[in-house]
Design a protein around this motif. Sequence first.
Motif, PDB file in Angstrom:
ATOM      1  N   ARG A 165      11.813  24.449  69.685  1.00 56.97           N
ATOM      2  CA  ARG A 165      10.440  24.786  70.052  1.00 56.97           C
ATOM      3  C   ARG A 165       9.605  24.827  68.779  1.00 56.97           C
ATOM      4  N   PRO A 166       8.307  24.482  68.880  1.00 56.75           N
ATOM      5  CA  PRO A 166       7.474  24.472  67.673  1.00 56.75           C
ATOM      6  C   PRO A 166       7.290  25.868  67.074  1.00 56.75           C
ATOM      7  N   VAL A 167       7.509  25.961  65.784  1.00 56.66           N
ATOM      8  CA  VAL A 167       7.210  27.177  65.023  1.00 56.66           C
ATOM      9  C   VAL A 167       6.131  26.804  64.027  1.00 56.66           C
ATOM     10  N   ARG A 168       5.051  27.586  63.990  1.00 54.65           N
ATOM     11  CA  ARG A 168       3.964  27.249  63.069  1.00 54.65           C
ATOM     12  C   ARG A 168       3.504  28.496  62.325  1.00 54.65           C
ATOM     13  N   TYR A 169       2.714  28.242  61.299  1.00 54.15           N
ATOM     14  CA  TYR A 169       2.154  29.312  60.471  1.00 54.15           C
ATOM     15  C   TYR A 169       0.689  29.480  60.852  1.00 54.15           C
ATOM     16  N   ARG A 184       1.680  43.956  49.364  1.00 54.70           N
ATOM     17  CA  ARG A 184       0.985  44.969  50.158  1.00 54.70           C
ATOM     18  C   ARG A 184       0.100  44.369  51.240  1.00 54.70           C
ATOM     19  N   GLU A 185       0.086  43.058  51.312  1.00 54.60           N
ATOM     20  CA  GLU A 185      -0.750  42.406  52.314  1.00 54.60           C
ATOM     21  C   GLU A 185       0.108  41.504  53.189  1.00 54.60           C
ATOM     22  N   ARG A 186      -0.510  41.013  54.259  1.00 52.13           N
ATOM     23  CA  ARG A 186       0.165  40.066  55.130  1.00 52.13           C
ATOM     24  C   ARG A 186      -0.236  38.661  54.722  1.00 52.13           C
ATOM     25  N   GLY A 187       0.758  37.796  54.699  1.00 50.45           N
ATOM     26  CA  GLY A 187       0.481  36.414  54.328  1.00 50.45           C
ATOM     27  C   GLY A 187       0.344  35.502  55.512  1.00 50.45           C
ATOM     28  N   GLY A 188      -0.062  36.021  56.660  1.00 45.18           N
ATOM     29  CA  GLY A 188      -0.159  35.212  57.864  1.00 45.18           C
ATOM     30  C   GLY A 188       0.949  35.577  58.836  1.00 45.18           C
ATOM     31  N   TYR A 189       1.198  34.697  59.798  1.00 42.66           N
ATOM     32  CA  TYR A 189       2.182  34.967  60.849  1.00 42.66           C
ATOM     33  C   TYR A 189       3.001  33.714  61.134  1.00 42.66           C
ATOM     34  N   LEU A 190       4.284  33.923  61.447  1.00 45.53           N
ATOM     35  CA  LEU A 190       5.089  32.867  62.037  1.00 45.53           C
ATOM     36  C   LEU A 190       4.922  32.998  63.539  1.00 45.53           C
ATOM     37  N   VAL A 191       4.565  31.888  64.189  1.00 42.39           N
ATOM     38  CA  VAL A 191       4.192  31.929  65.605  1.00 42.39           C
ATOM     39  C   VAL A 191       5.111  31.027  66.414  1.00 42.39           C
ATOM     40  N   LEU A 192       5.643  31.583  67.495  1.00 35.22           N
ATOM     41  CA  LEU A 192       6.428  30.833  68.467  1.00 35.22           C
ATOM     42  C   LEU A 192       5.700  30.943  69.799  1.00 35.22           C
ATOM     43  N   GLU A 193       5.264  29.821  70.337  1.00 35.10           N
ATOM     44  CA  GLU A 193       4.493  29.858  71.579  1.00 35.10           C
ATOM     45  C   GLU A 193       5.349  30.386  72.736  1.00 35.10           C
TER      46      GLU A 193
END
Length: 459
Positions: A165-169, A184-193
């Motif tokens: 399945r597609p995994v994207r940033y 101390r910060e978030r660098g984005g998210y790994l997203v699985l639809e």
Amino acid sequence: MGLALQELLRLPALSRARVLGGDLARQVSWVHVVDLPEPAPWVRPGQLVLTTGYAWPRDAGRLEAFARTLAEREPAGVALAVPQFFERFPPAALEVLAGKGVAVLELPWEIPFAQVTEEVLRRLLARQLEVGERVHLLHRALMQAVLGREELETLLERLSQLLGRPVRYADAPVGFSVPVPLGRERGGYLVLEGEADEVERQTLENAALVAGLIVAHQRALAEQEARLGYAFLDALLEGRQEALTWERARAFGLDLDERYRLGVLVLLLSLPLSERDFQERERVSQRVRDLLKRQGASALLSLSLNQVRFLLPERLDPQGFLRELSGAWPLYLSRPRRPGELRGALEEVERLFAFQEPGVYLYETHLVPRFLLGDEEAREELRAWLAALRPGELEALLAWVQGGFSHKRAARALGIHLNTLRYRLRRMEEKLSVSLQDPEDRFRLELAARILLLQNKKR
């Protein structure tokens, strides 16, 4: 870790079971035979409970209380063998169990419980082995990404292949998302639809840590390049493709699909630069950087002698940009290109250096002045400019120029109808993005046509 009850209903022993209600998506972690008057202590969450109903109460009120106690143990489902002690699943118990989401099944009496438990446990064991193998492969892939110092894009491609399945940033959470830690910060998210199972959740959580290491590493490199001042931009101008990674582009705010002009401000400073000149160059470069940020553009600059070099998005108006800088300098701009196609942009800008008055100089609009100043490259570009025309369109243009811009003389010279000539000239205007009514465009067309006619005579 288990399997959805609806998947287990495909097993031979359960394929004849009759579903009466409840949630078939509940995960079954075990199967258990319970035929006791007080079954609650023997039932665990996620179990599929098999029973003959032998010890169940027959009174509706007591049955309802019995079912309520059983539902509190959160079994995945309850399968009652019928008809023997009950002709059918008692409605009082059915309503309570189904109302709590417990799947309610009727199982034909002739199907042995031993067959059901054997098939379910065998399938659960097979599932655990499958999951174990997947976890091993995914863990090994993540370790390879760390040890191999892979790029983030490579990691995402590898994860997508392994999970199927597609995994994207992404910058914001969508679907099933795991934050990428970055100090101390978030660098984005790994997203699985869509929904994620337990293995996918665990994998993305581990992958987020790896992605954080990759992004942090790339950001550290980008910050180091920014401190050097010009390494990244100069690498792009030299056409070094290995320097243009997705992470670096993102760190510098570059959009790989957007087009940029190389902009060069030439400051009115004496060479070699004095200490005061260095301070002035730094002051101007900071103004350029701040203005780019306000315009939502990448503040990527490099400095060379009395020049400030930067990338100006094609969407921004060069005249308005120079006005906001409030400086009396010439601003030279190359043709728009994508970040990976900037090789040759500096050479284009340098051909404009003959124009030294303050103002904006675009490479493509200063073709004729460059030619008049003796730029050989400009002559070739003027001639090549007409290469997009079909033979009939080019003949129409040349005849129109030789006929002193008279449509009638041009049509007569070509032996074609006047409307045919007009049609060909309109096609020529569309292809070259010019207007025969614009004096500047007419002059440029005449100049290009004259160059072509002279070259044809020499052959």
